[in-house]
Design a protein around this motif. Structure first.
Motif, PDB file in Angstrom:
ATOM      1  N   LYS A 180       0.862  -1.185   0.000  1.00 55.82           N
ATOM      2  CA  LYS A 180       0.000   0.000   0.000  1.00 55.82           C
ATOM      3  C   LYS A 180       0.896   1.232   0.000  1.00 55.82           C
ATOM      4  O   LYS A 180       1.697   1.419   0.913  1.00 55.82           O
ATOM      5  CB  LYS A 180      -0.913  -0.038   1.229  1.00 55.82           C
ATOM      6  N   ILE A 181       0.784   2.061  -1.039  1.00 53.31           N
ATOM      7  CA  ILE A 181       1.559   3.284  -1.154  1.00 53.31           C
ATOM      8  C   ILE A 181       0.669   4.451  -0.745  1.00 53.31           C
ATOM      9  O   ILE A 181      -0.421   4.634  -1.301  1.00 53.31           O
ATOM     10  CB  ILE A 181       2.050   3.519  -2.597  1.00 53.31           C
ATOM     11  N   LEU A 182       1.129   5.226   0.220  1.00 53.96           N
ATOM     12  CA  LEU A 182       0.379   6.381   0.702  1.00 53.96           C
ATOM     13  C   LEU A 182       1.268   7.616   0.646  1.00 53.96           C
ATOM     14  O   LEU A 182       2.494   7.506   0.638  1.00 53.96           O
ATOM     15  CB  LEU A 182      -0.063   6.159   2.154  1.00 53.96           C
ATOM     16  N   PHE A 183       0.639   8.773   0.615  1.00 59.45           N
ATOM     17  CA  PHE A 183       1.370  10.028   0.672  1.00 59.45           C
ATOM     18  C   PHE A 183       0.874  10.818   1.861  1.00 59.45           C
ATOM     19  O   PHE A 183      -0.298  10.743   2.228  1.00 59.45           O
ATOM     20  CB  PHE A 183       1.150  10.851  -0.604  1.00 59.45           C
ATOM     21  N   SER A 184       1.773  11.588   2.454  1.00 59.59           N
ATOM     22  CA  SER A 184       1.397  12.490   3.534  1.00 59.59           C
ATOM     23  C   SER A 184       2.022  13.850   3.258  1.00 59.59           C
ATOM     24  O   SER A 184       2.996  13.962   2.514  1.00 59.59           O
ATOM     25  CB  SER A 184       1.849  11.950   4.891  1.00 59.59           C
ATOM     26  N   GLU A 185       1.438  14.851   3.880  1.00 60.34           N
ATOM     27  CA  GLU A 185       1.950  16.206   3.728  1.00 60.34           C
ATOM     28  C   GLU A 185       3.195  16.388   4.586  1.00 60.34           C
ATOM     29  O   GLU A 185       3.242  15.910   5.719  1.00 60.34           O
ATOM     30  CB  GLU A 185       0.889  17.222   4.150  1.00 60.34           C
ATOM     31  N   PRO A 186       4.202  17.068   4.062  1.00 54.86           N
ATOM     32  CA  PRO A 186       5.374  17.349   4.882  1.00 54.86           C
ATOM     33  C   PRO A 186       5.046  18.421   5.910  1.00 54.86           C
ATOM     34  O   PRO A 186       4.128  19.219   5.716  1.00 54.86           O
ATOM     35  CB  PRO A 186       6.402  17.858   3.871  1.00 54.86           C
ATOM     36  N   GLY A 187       5.782  18.412   6.990  1.00 56.42           N
ATOM     37  CA  GLY A 187       5.618  19.434   8.011  1.00 56.42           C
ATOM     38  C   GLY A 187       6.691  20.496   7.879  1.00 56.42           C
ATOM     39  O   GLY A 187       7.519  20.460   6.970  1.00 56.42           O
ATOM     40  N   LYS A 188       6.702  21.395   8.822  1.00 52.79           N
ATOM     41  CA  LYS A 188       7.709  22.464   8.819  1.00 52.79           C
ATOM     42  C   LYS A 188       9.079  21.956   9.234  1.00 52.79           C
ATOM     43  O   LYS A 188      10.082  22.623   9.020  1.00 52.79           O
ATOM     44  CB  LYS A 188       7.275  23.600   9.741  1.00 52.79           C
ATOM     45  N   ASN A 189       9.107  20.770   9.819  1.00 49.44           N
ATOM     46  CA  ASN A 189      10.378  20.165  10.208  1.00 49.44           C
ATOM     47  C   ASN A 189      10.258  18.648  10.095  1.00 49.44           C
ATOM     48  O   ASN A 189       9.186  18.118   9.825  1.00 49.44           O
ATOM     49  CB  ASN A 189      10.791  20.590  11.619  1.00 49.44           C
ATOM     50  N   ARG A 190      11.367  17.962  10.291  1.00 51.56           N
ATOM     51  CA  ARG A 190      11.420  16.499  10.156  1.00 51.56           C
ATOM     52  C   ARG A 190      10.465  15.801  11.124  1.00 51.56           C
ATOM     53  O   ARG A 190       9.807  14.828  10.773  1.00 51.56           O
ATOM     54  CB  ARG A 190      12.866  16.052  10.405  1.00 51.56           C
ATOM     55  N   GLN A 191      10.383  16.313  12.348  1.00 47.33           N
ATOM     56  CA  GLN A 191       9.512  15.714  13.352  1.00 47.33           C
ATOM     57  C   GLN A 191       8.042  15.778  12.926  1.00 47.33           C
ATOM     58  O   GLN A 191       7.313  14.794  13.014  1.00 47.33           O
ATOM     59  CB  GLN A 191       9.706  16.418  14.693  1.00 47.33           C
ATOM     60  N   LYS A 192       7.606  16.920  12.420  1.00 44.58           N
ATOM     61  CA  LYS A 192       6.212  17.075  11.998  1.00 44.58           C
ATOM     62  C   LYS A 192       5.925  16.231  10.750  1.00 44.58           C
ATOM     63  O   LYS A 192       4.858  15.635  10.627  1.00 44.58           O
ATOM     64  CB  LYS A 192       5.899  18.556  11.742  1.00 44.58           C
ATOM     65  N   SER A 193       6.881  16.138   9.845  1.00 40.57           N
ATOM     66  CA  SER A 193       6.715  15.292   8.654  1.00 40.57           C
ATOM     67  C   SER A 193       6.576  13.828   9.057  1.00 40.57           C
ATOM     68  O   SER A 193       5.731  13.106   8.522  1.00 40.57           O
ATOM     69  CB  SER A 193       7.898  15.456   7.706  1.00 40.57           C
ATOM     70  N   SER A 194       7.397  13.396  10.011  1.00 39.48           N
ATOM     71  CA  SER A 194       7.316  12.018  10.510  1.00 39.48           C
ATOM     72  C   SER A 194       5.960  11.767  11.159  1.00 39.48           C
ATOM     73  O   SER A 194       5.325  10.732  10.914  1.00 39.48           O
ATOM     74  CB  SER A 194       8.425  11.748  11.532  1.00 39.48           C
ATOM     75  N   TYR A 195       5.518  12.708  11.963  1.00 41.33           N
ATOM     76  CA  TYR A 195       4.226  12.585  12.646  1.00 41.33           C
ATOM     77  C   TYR A 195       3.079  12.485  11.632  1.00 41.33           C
ATOM     78  O   TYR A 195       2.204  11.617  11.761  1.00 41.33           O
ATOM     79  CB  TYR A 195       4.023  13.784  13.577  1.00 41.33           C
TER      80      TYR A 195
END
Length: 119
Positions: free
Chosen positions: A72-87
């Motif tokens: 299953k390939i999904l996309f998520s929005e990046p955050g303002k930093n690495r931590q938010k992108s991971s979350y």
């Protein structure tokens, strides 16, 4: 056991000083993120979440090598930093009862499958 891979590809590459972020820069006939995805052992993961801006998804990310019935390939929005992108990426898979998650930086394409298995 279900495994997931989160690929952080939301960086803007400011220090890289090019028109596009480093993870989408071409090496030969392919870009850096596609190079990593093409070498990835697809049997290691049930889910792959790519955290990147919508404007780059179709233009730079080639998912044709994947059996989308198996992974299953999904996309998520990046955050303002690495931590938010991971979350943001982890929120995409939280309902799927994932046992293990590997978080990887898209601009590091030479991670071997042997290393991934070891981790």
């Amino acid at each position: 056991m279900k495994n997931a891979l989160v690929i952080l590809a939301g960086g803007k590459g400011v220090r890289f000083s090019q028109k596009i972020p480093k993870q989408f820069y071409k090496i030969g006939n392919t870009n850096i993120i596609s190079l990593f995805l093409s070498k990835l052992d697809k049997n290691l993961f049930d889910y792959i979440v790519i955290s990147t801006d919508k404007k780059y998804r179709k233009k730079y990310i080639n998912l044709s090598d994947f059996d989308k019935n198996k992974i299953k390939i999904l996309f998520s929005e990046p955050g303002k930093n690495r931590q938010k992108s991971s979350y943001n990426a982890l929120k995409k898979i939280r309902k799927n009862k994932i046992d293990k998650v590997l978080i990887h930086d898209a601009a590091r394409p030479f991670c071997s499958n042997k290393l991934i298995k070891k981790i």
